[in-house]
Scaffold this motif. Sequence first.
Motif, PDB file in Angstrom:
ATOM      1  N   LEU A 308      -8.194   6.987   3.495  1.00 37.29           N
ATOM      2  CA  LEU A 308      -6.900   6.262   2.811  1.00 37.29           C
ATOM      3  C   LEU A 308      -5.795   6.248   3.663  1.00 37.29           C
ATOM      4  O   LEU A 308      -5.125   5.221   3.725  1.00 37.29           O
ATOM      5  N   ALA A 309      -5.536   7.069   4.617  1.00 30.79           N
ATOM      6  CA  ALA A 309      -4.359   7.317   5.723  1.00 30.79           C
ATOM      7  C   ALA A 309      -4.325   6.081   6.452  1.00 30.79           C
ATOM      8  O   ALA A 309      -3.789   5.613   6.931  1.00 30.79           O
ATOM      9  N   LEU A 310      -5.826   6.061   7.149  1.00 32.88           N
ATOM     10  CA  LEU A 310      -5.915   4.950   8.082  1.00 32.88           C
ATOM     11  C   LEU A 310      -5.811   3.515   7.412  1.00 32.88           C
ATOM     12  O   LEU A 310      -5.120   2.559   8.047  1.00 32.88           O
ATOM     13  N   ALA A 311      -6.107   3.289   6.254  1.00 33.23           N
ATOM     14  CA  ALA A 311      -6.012   2.149   5.590  1.00 33.23           C
ATOM     15  C   ALA A 311      -4.676   1.690   5.251  1.00 33.23           C
ATOM     16  O   ALA A 311      -4.316   0.421   5.300  1.00 33.23           O
ATOM     17  N   GLN A 312      -3.883   2.464   5.033  1.00 33.13           N
ATOM     18  CA  GLN A 312      -2.340   2.556   4.754  1.00 33.13           C
ATOM     19  C   GLN A 312      -1.622   2.463   6.009  1.00 33.13           C
ATOM     20  O   GLN A 312      -0.448   2.569   5.936  1.00 33.13           O
TER      21      GLN A 312
END
Length: 401
Positions: A308-312
């Motif tokens: 989720l951190a990568l996606a954001q």
Amino acid sequence: MLWEALTLQLGYNATLVAIGATLLGVSAGVTGTFLFLRKRALVSDAISHATLPGVCLAFMVLVAFGGDGRNLIGLLAGSAMSAWIGLLCMNWLTRHTRLAEDAAIGAVLSVFFGFGIVLLTVIQTMGVGRQAGLEGFLLGSTAGMLWADALVIAIGGAATLVLVMIIRRPMTMVAFDPEFAAARGLPVHRIDLAMMGLVMAVTVVGLKIVGLILIVALLIIPPVTARFWTDRSDRVVLIAGLAGGLAGYLGAALSALAPNLPTGPIIVLVSFGFFALSLLLAPVRGVLAAVLRHLRFQRRVHIRQGLLALAQGQKIYEPLTIRLLRRAGAVRADGVATEAGKSRAAKALRDEKRWEIVRADQAHEATAALYNGLRDIETVLTQDQIAEIDRRIGGPQEVTP
């Protein structure tokens, strides 16, 4: 030496003790299972302590009539009568007074055991009392066990086991749901008494080998051990009987290695050893399995949060998260997302948005209850439902490197 003990080659008495202890362990494990499932484990403690006055009174009566006060059948008959009276007293206190069952157990246990100690002290002042050896019934005593004694124990244990097998279905129903059993027309009170009677029988039979104090452990530890390995009652009964029998056999064999080792406590310690192994190594309920489940859950949380951190486009600071993402091939050594990582990150972010729609829609209330932040939405919704949610969300967002 150990091999000779395990193969019953250490003499006649050791063989008798091993066979009797094995049969006692099997019958105690099987019988104690129903007591454990009924959540009345402490009843066995009251029954066992209530046997002491019967043993003492039986000895005094036998001596008064000129008989052998150490006759095992007479002593066991007296202990059975005393235990049954204690059981009836406990049952009456529970049913006809405001006392809870634990208070009734405590009352019966303390009064009967105290009365037994008084009688034991009186017997010690008698001419034949000092040679009676009644103290052996407290912790068990197998030294000098005769063939007749072993035969009584073996027959008693086998008979108890047969009776348990005959009435195990109604006892299982009463143990799990007494209200349903009563609705089915089963006499719950009588079945409870039968269950307690079988526990009393095992307790009386086991007095000579493990004693009235430690027989409680042989009734409770094997069922608790078995419960770690299965959820099915029939398998719990089977495993408890096996664990109790093995504990009896191994304990008797180990105690035969050294003349000064008491058989009863060794049997209980072996039974505890099986319990400790089950507590640690059972595949579902064991401590090791719980630790492994926790570690797997922790890894899943770290990977999910990292994706989720990568996606954001957020920077990941947690070393464990970076290490797990690198191991999964989602990021390179410099922390930049790989193509596979970008795809998984986009999927994770989209799933979070899908779950937001599901949790906000009352039509999916049952499905929303399954959300835990890690579950794939494909496992609870059909492809058509997911497609409909995607139309409401809009087009997918790409992950920037």
